[in-house]
Design a protein around this motif. Structure first.
Motif, PDB file in Angstrom:
ATOM      1  N   PRO A 160       1.044  -1.233   0.143  1.00  0.00           N
ATOM      2  CA  PRO A 160      -0.111   0.084   0.012  1.00  0.00           C
ATOM      3  C   PRO A 160       1.006   1.310   0.239  1.00  0.00           C
ATOM      4  O   PRO A 160       1.827   1.455   0.477  1.00  0.00           O
ATOM      5  N   PRO A 161       0.351   2.353  -0.615  1.00  0.00           N
ATOM      6  CA  PRO A 161       1.321   3.573  -0.301  1.00  0.00           C
ATOM      7  C   PRO A 161       1.242   4.009   0.961  1.00  0.00           C
ATOM      8  O   PRO A 161       0.432   3.630   1.699  1.00  0.00           O
ATOM      9  N   THR A 162       2.073   5.015   1.018  1.00  0.00           N
ATOM     10  CA  THR A 162       2.249   5.615   2.531  1.00  0.00           C
ATOM     11  C   THR A 162       0.939   6.223   2.989  1.00  0.00           C
ATOM     12  O   THR A 162       0.396   6.710   2.094  1.00  0.00           O
ATOM     13  N   ASN A 163       0.926   6.515   3.993  1.00  0.00           N
ATOM     14  CA  ASN A 163      -0.277   7.224   4.331  1.00  0.00           C
ATOM     15  C   ASN A 163      -1.723   6.650   4.032  1.00  0.00           C
ATOM     16  O   ASN A 163      -2.665   7.118   3.445  1.00  0.00           O
ATOM     17  N   THR A 164      -1.729   5.387   4.194  1.00  0.00           N
ATOM     18  CA  THR A 164      -3.006   4.490   3.696  1.00  0.00           C
ATOM     19  C   THR A 164      -3.827   4.214   4.896  1.00  0.00           C
ATOM     20  O   THR A 164      -2.992   3.722   6.006  1.00  0.00           O
ATOM     21  N   GLY A 196      -3.515  13.569   0.385  1.00  0.00           N
ATOM     22  CA  GLY A 196      -2.721  12.625   0.203  1.00  0.00           C
ATOM     23  C   GLY A 196      -2.838  11.136   0.721  1.00  0.00           C
ATOM     24  O   GLY A 196      -2.198  10.072   0.526  1.00  0.00           O
ATOM     25  N   THR A 197      -3.928  10.938   1.682  1.00  0.00           N
ATOM     26  CA  THR A 197      -4.155   9.906   2.288  1.00  0.00           C
ATOM     27  C   THR A 197      -5.022   9.018   1.219  1.00  0.00           C
ATOM     28  O   THR A 197      -5.933   9.312   0.364  1.00  0.00           O
ATOM     29  N   THR A 198      -4.474   7.568   1.097  1.00  0.00           N
ATOM     30  CA  THR A 198      -5.362   6.511   0.476  1.00  0.00           C
ATOM     31  C   THR A 198      -6.203   5.951   1.193  1.00  0.00           C
ATOM     32  O   THR A 198      -5.672   5.177   2.607  1.00  0.00           O
ATOM     33  N   ILE A 199      -7.561   5.752   1.009  1.00  0.00           N
ATOM     34  CA  ILE A 199      -8.363   4.843   1.747  1.00  0.00           C
ATOM     35  C   ILE A 199      -8.339   3.410   1.086  1.00  0.00           C
ATOM     36  O   ILE A 199      -8.883   3.215  -0.113  1.00  0.00           O
ATOM     37  N   MET A 200      -8.059   2.252   1.682  1.00  0.00           N
ATOM     38  CA  MET A 200      -8.109   1.041   1.237  1.00  0.00           C
ATOM     39  C   MET A 200      -9.111   0.263   2.035  1.00  0.00           C
ATOM     40  O   MET A 200      -9.298  -0.077   3.258  1.00  0.00           O
ATOM     41  N   ILE A 201     -10.069  -0.168   1.001  1.00  0.00           N
ATOM     42  CA  ILE A 201     -11.450  -0.874   1.612  1.00  0.00           C
ATOM     43  C   ILE A 201     -11.340  -2.377   1.257  1.00  0.00           C
ATOM     44  O   ILE A 201     -11.291  -2.801   0.307  1.00  0.00           O
ATOM     45  N   ARG A 202     -10.912  -3.207   2.247  1.00  0.00           N
ATOM     46  CA  ARG A 202     -10.910  -4.471   2.032  1.00  0.00           C
ATOM     47  C   ARG A 202     -12.409  -5.194   1.631  1.00  0.00           C
ATOM     48  O   ARG A 202     -13.433  -4.601   2.107  1.00  0.00           O
TER      49      ARG A 202
END
Ligand code: GCU
Ligand code: CA
Length: 217
Positions: A160-164, A196-202
């Protein structure tokens, strides 16, 4: 802010949002049997309780620190999951640290499964590094481990990118939003997101009761 694994609009409507991971290409799951080197078992390899996979299972000594250890390998690192198959024929939970390359990721509680022949599993999500990693399941009390059958390991995607911020259906909105301690709701992730945040939804189904507005950059 970027949303991953979900078609992003400026307004997410309330209702069920189903996030599927099936379309995401990922590596095959590899099974590591507890009885097969390079796995180690601080105890004996037994085969007296049916239902195990392979030729046996690790019956750890009933002692603190009497661990089952696996060495998993991946060519590319990234978000990974480990599924641990176990049986605990007692009525008392047995707890153990899940330690990757010396760092404790999580404490697991292996509840009673009803019988030593009844096998169940626990899943742990963590960020795997490329190459070999040792995964040590180390009991935190004198009861020791449950019997351990195998560990299934899979890397689910690129790092994942940083700041996820991670959201998962088994998360908690009091969590920091890391992969090991994900948030529960997309709304909470939107609240915490910074530029800059990425939100990763499982994967899973999310049912927000109100619309989620993405009003940040
Ligand atoms: C029994 C059981 C073992 C188990 C042990 C334990 O002896 O047969 O498979 O490991 O209990 O309590 O850990
Ligand atoms: Ca035992």
């Amino acid at each position: 802010m970027r949303l991953k694994a979900l078609a992003a609009g400026t307004l997410l409507m309330a209702g069920a949002i189903a996030v599927s991971t099936a379309s995401t290409a990922h590596a095959a799951t590899i099974r590591y049997e507890a009885e097969a080197a390079p796995a180690t078992c601080d105890g004996t390899i037994d085969s007296n309780h049916a239902g195990f996979s392979g030729s046996g299972f690790c019956n750890g000594r009933n002692a603190t620190g009497a661990a089952a250890q696996f060495t998993v390998n991946t060519t590319t690192g990234g978000p990974a999951s480990a599924v641990i198959r176990f049986a605990n024929g007692t009525t008392t939970s047995r707890s153990a640290s899940f330690i990757v390359n010396g760092t404790t990721i999580q404490t697991l509680s292996f509840e009673g499964t009803g019988a030593w022949t009844t096998w169940s599993s626990k899943i742990v999500n963590f960020n795997a590094s490329a190459g070999n990693s040792t995964i040590r399941i180390s009991p935190t009390s004198s009861g020791g481990l449950p019997n351990i059958d195998f560990l299934d390991f899979v890397v689910e995607g690129p790092p994942p990118p940083t700041n996820t911020l991670f959201v998962a259906t088994n998360g908690n909105d009091g969590n920091p939003g890391t992969q090991a301690q994900p948030l529960l709701t997309i709304a909470r992730a939107v609240t915490l997101a910074q530029p800059g945040t990425t939100i990763m939804i499982r994967g899973g189904t999310y049912s927000p009761s109100t619309n989620i507005q993405l009003t940040k950059n």
